[in-house]
Write an enzyme that holds these catalytic residues in place. Structure first.
Site, PDB file in Angstrom:
ATOM      1  N   THR A  80      26.790  -4.524 -26.783  1.00  0.00           N
ATOM      2  CA  THR A  80      26.447  -4.413 -25.364  1.00  0.00           C
ATOM      3  C   THR A  80      27.060  -3.125 -24.846  1.00  0.00           C
ATOM      4  OG1 THR A  80      26.394  -6.814 -25.078  1.00  0.00           O
ATOM      5  CG2 THR A  80      26.609  -5.487 -23.089  1.00  0.00           C
ATOM      6  N   VAL A 105      22.461  -9.167 -28.077  1.00  0.00           N
ATOM      7  CA  VAL A 105      22.203 -10.590 -28.277  1.00  0.00           C
ATOM      8  C   VAL A 105      22.867 -11.437 -27.204  1.00  0.00           C
ATOM      9  CG1 VAL A 105      22.064 -10.217 -30.762  1.00  0.00           C
ATOM     10  CG2 VAL A 105      24.221 -10.978 -29.761  1.00  0.00           C
ATOM     11  N   VAL A 154      18.427  -5.085 -20.006  1.00  0.00           N
ATOM     12  CA  VAL A 154      18.195  -6.531 -20.031  1.00  0.00           C
ATOM     13  C   VAL A 154      19.503  -7.266 -20.314  1.00  0.00           C
ATOM     14  CG1 VAL A 154      17.054  -8.412 -21.258  1.00  0.00           C
ATOM     15  CG2 VAL A 154      15.776  -6.335 -20.710  1.00  0.00           C
ATOM     16  N   LYS A 155      20.253  -6.818 -21.312  1.00  0.00           N
ATOM     17  CA  LYS A 155      21.496  -7.510 -21.674  1.00  0.00           C
ATOM     18  C   LYS A 155      22.558  -7.362 -20.589  1.00  0.00           C
ATOM     19  CE  LYS A 155      24.573  -9.822 -23.772  1.00  0.00           C
ATOM     20  NZ  LYS A 155      25.357  -9.384 -24.911  1.00  0.00           N
ATOM     21  N   ILE A 156      22.638  -6.187 -19.980  1.00  0.00           N
ATOM     22  CA  ILE A 156      23.603  -6.005 -18.896  1.00  0.00           C
ATOM     23  C   ILE A 156      23.273  -6.941 -17.740  1.00  0.00           C
ATOM     24  CG2 ILE A 156      24.382  -4.374 -17.135  1.00  0.00           C
ATOM     25  CD1 ILE A 156      24.018  -2.174 -19.325  1.00  0.00           C
TER      26      ILE A 156
END
Length: 290
Positions: A80, A105, A154-156
Site C-alpha cells: 500500500t 490487497v 482504490v486501496k487508499i
C-alpha cells in the site's frame, strides 16, 4: 499468500528480510532464496512491503544496477503505497524490461487463510491477464481497476473507510456500554443487522475481549490516512469525516501503543467517555472460523 500459491502447486521460491519468516514455507514445497537477486530470473515476482522506501530497496536488488541486467518477467506489487511511488517503481521496472502490476490487497493473514483476500489491480490489461491465474489462487476476488496506478487510490480509499468505520464502531459501542448494554450483546445485534458487515463481525472479538494482537498498527493506518488526505487535496475532494478520524488515529499513535492493533481506538474512546473497559469472557464469532 505465498502458502496459498504453494498449496495450489505453483513452483515457488520465497525471500524475506527476516529469513525465519520464510523457512516454514519449505514444508509447503517452496524453495527459500538466499538473496533478492536469486528471484531475478523468475517469470513472476510478488512483492509486499510496508513503505515505498522498502519497495525501492527491494527493487534495486531485484532488478540490478547494470543496463545489462534483466529483471523478472512481471513484478506484482501488493504494497500500500502512493500512486507517485508506484509510478516510479513502474518506470524502474520498465528500464529492465520487467512488466509491473500494482496489486494492493485487502485482508490480514487470518482473512487470507480463510480464503477471503481481495486484490485490486492496475496496469496494462495484458499484464493483468498474464498473472490472473496466480491471482485467483490468493483468495476471493481480483478486480482490474484500469491503467496506471488507479489500484493504489482504490486501496487508499479502502483503508480510509477501514479507519472511519472502526472509529464509528468504537463510538457507538462505548455509547451502548455506558448506557448499560454489554459489549458482546450490542455487537451481536449490530452484526446481524442491516448495518453489520464482515469487517464489523471480524473486529468484534477484539472489542469484546480487548485483545489488541496486532493485525494492522496505528502507524500503518496513519500512513494511509496521510496518503488519502494528500490525494483528496490534489483532487479537490472535501473529506471532513476522514480528516477528523485522522486526528484520532494520530492520537492513538501519540499514546505510544504503536505495536498493538488499531482497535485500540476503542480504548481511547472509552477513556474520553470516562468508561473503564473490562474484557468480557464470552465466545464471539469472527465470521472467519468456518
Amino acid at each position: 499468500m505465498a502458502e496459498r500459491l504453494a498449496r495450489a502447486g505453483v513452483d515457488l521460491t520465497v525471500w524475506n528480510r527476516t529469513r525465519a519468516k520464510a523457512e516454514p514455507l519449505r514444508e509447503q514445497g517452496a524453495a527459500v532464496a538466499d538473496t533478492i537477486a536469486g528471484l531475478r530470473d523468475h517469470d513472476v515476482v510478488f512483492t509486499m512491503l510496508s513503505t515505498s522506501e522498502d519497495l525501492d530497496h527491494v527493487l534495486a536488488e531485484l532488478l540490478g544496477d547494470s543496463g545489462e541486467d534483466r529483471g523478472p518477467g512481471v513484478v506484482v506489487d501488493c504494497s500500500t503505497i502512493s500512486p507517485e511511488a508506484s509510478a516510479a517503481a513502474r518506470r524502474r521496472c520498465a528500464e529492465r524490461g520487467t512488466e509491473f502490476l500494482a496489486a494492493p490487497v485487502s485482508g490480514n493473514p487470518k482473512v487470507v487463510r480463510a480464503g477471503g483476500l481481495s486484490v485490486v489491480c492496475s496496469g496494462p490489461r495484458e499484464t493483468y491477464d498474464r498473472v490472473s491465474g496466480l491471482l485467483a489462487h490468493l483468495g476471493r476476488s481480483a478486480t482490474y481497476a484500469g491503467e496506471g496506478e488507479t489500484a493504489r487510490l482504490v486501496k487508499i480509499a479502502h483503508n480510509l473507510m477501514l479507519g472511519v468505520v472502526t472509529q464509528t464502531l468504537a463510538e457507538v459501542t462505548v455509547l451502548a456500554e455506558k448506557g448499560g448494554v454489554p459489549r458482546h450483546a450490542f455487537l451481536s445485534f449490530l452484526n446481524d443487522s442491516v448495518v453489520g458487515s464482515p469487517f464489523t463481525r471480524y473486529k468484534s472479538p477484539a472489542f469484546v475481549h480487548l485483545d489488541y494482537t496486532p493485525r494492522f498498527t496505528p502507524p500503518l493506518l496513519r500512513k494511509d490516512f496521510d496518503l488519502g488526505l494528500a490525494a483528496a487535496r490534489a483532487l479537490d475532494v472535501p473529506m471532513p469525516v476522514t480528516a477528523l478520524t485522522a486526528q484520532l488515529v494520530q492520537a492513538s499513535v501519540g499514546t505510544g501503543r504503536v505495536t498493538e492493533d488499531f482497535a485500540i481506538l476503542l480504548d481511547l474512546q472509552a477513556a474520553a467517555a470516562g468508561l473503564k473497559l473490562e474484557p468480557e469472557a464470552v465466545p464471539v464469532d469472527d465470521g472467519l472460523s468456518a
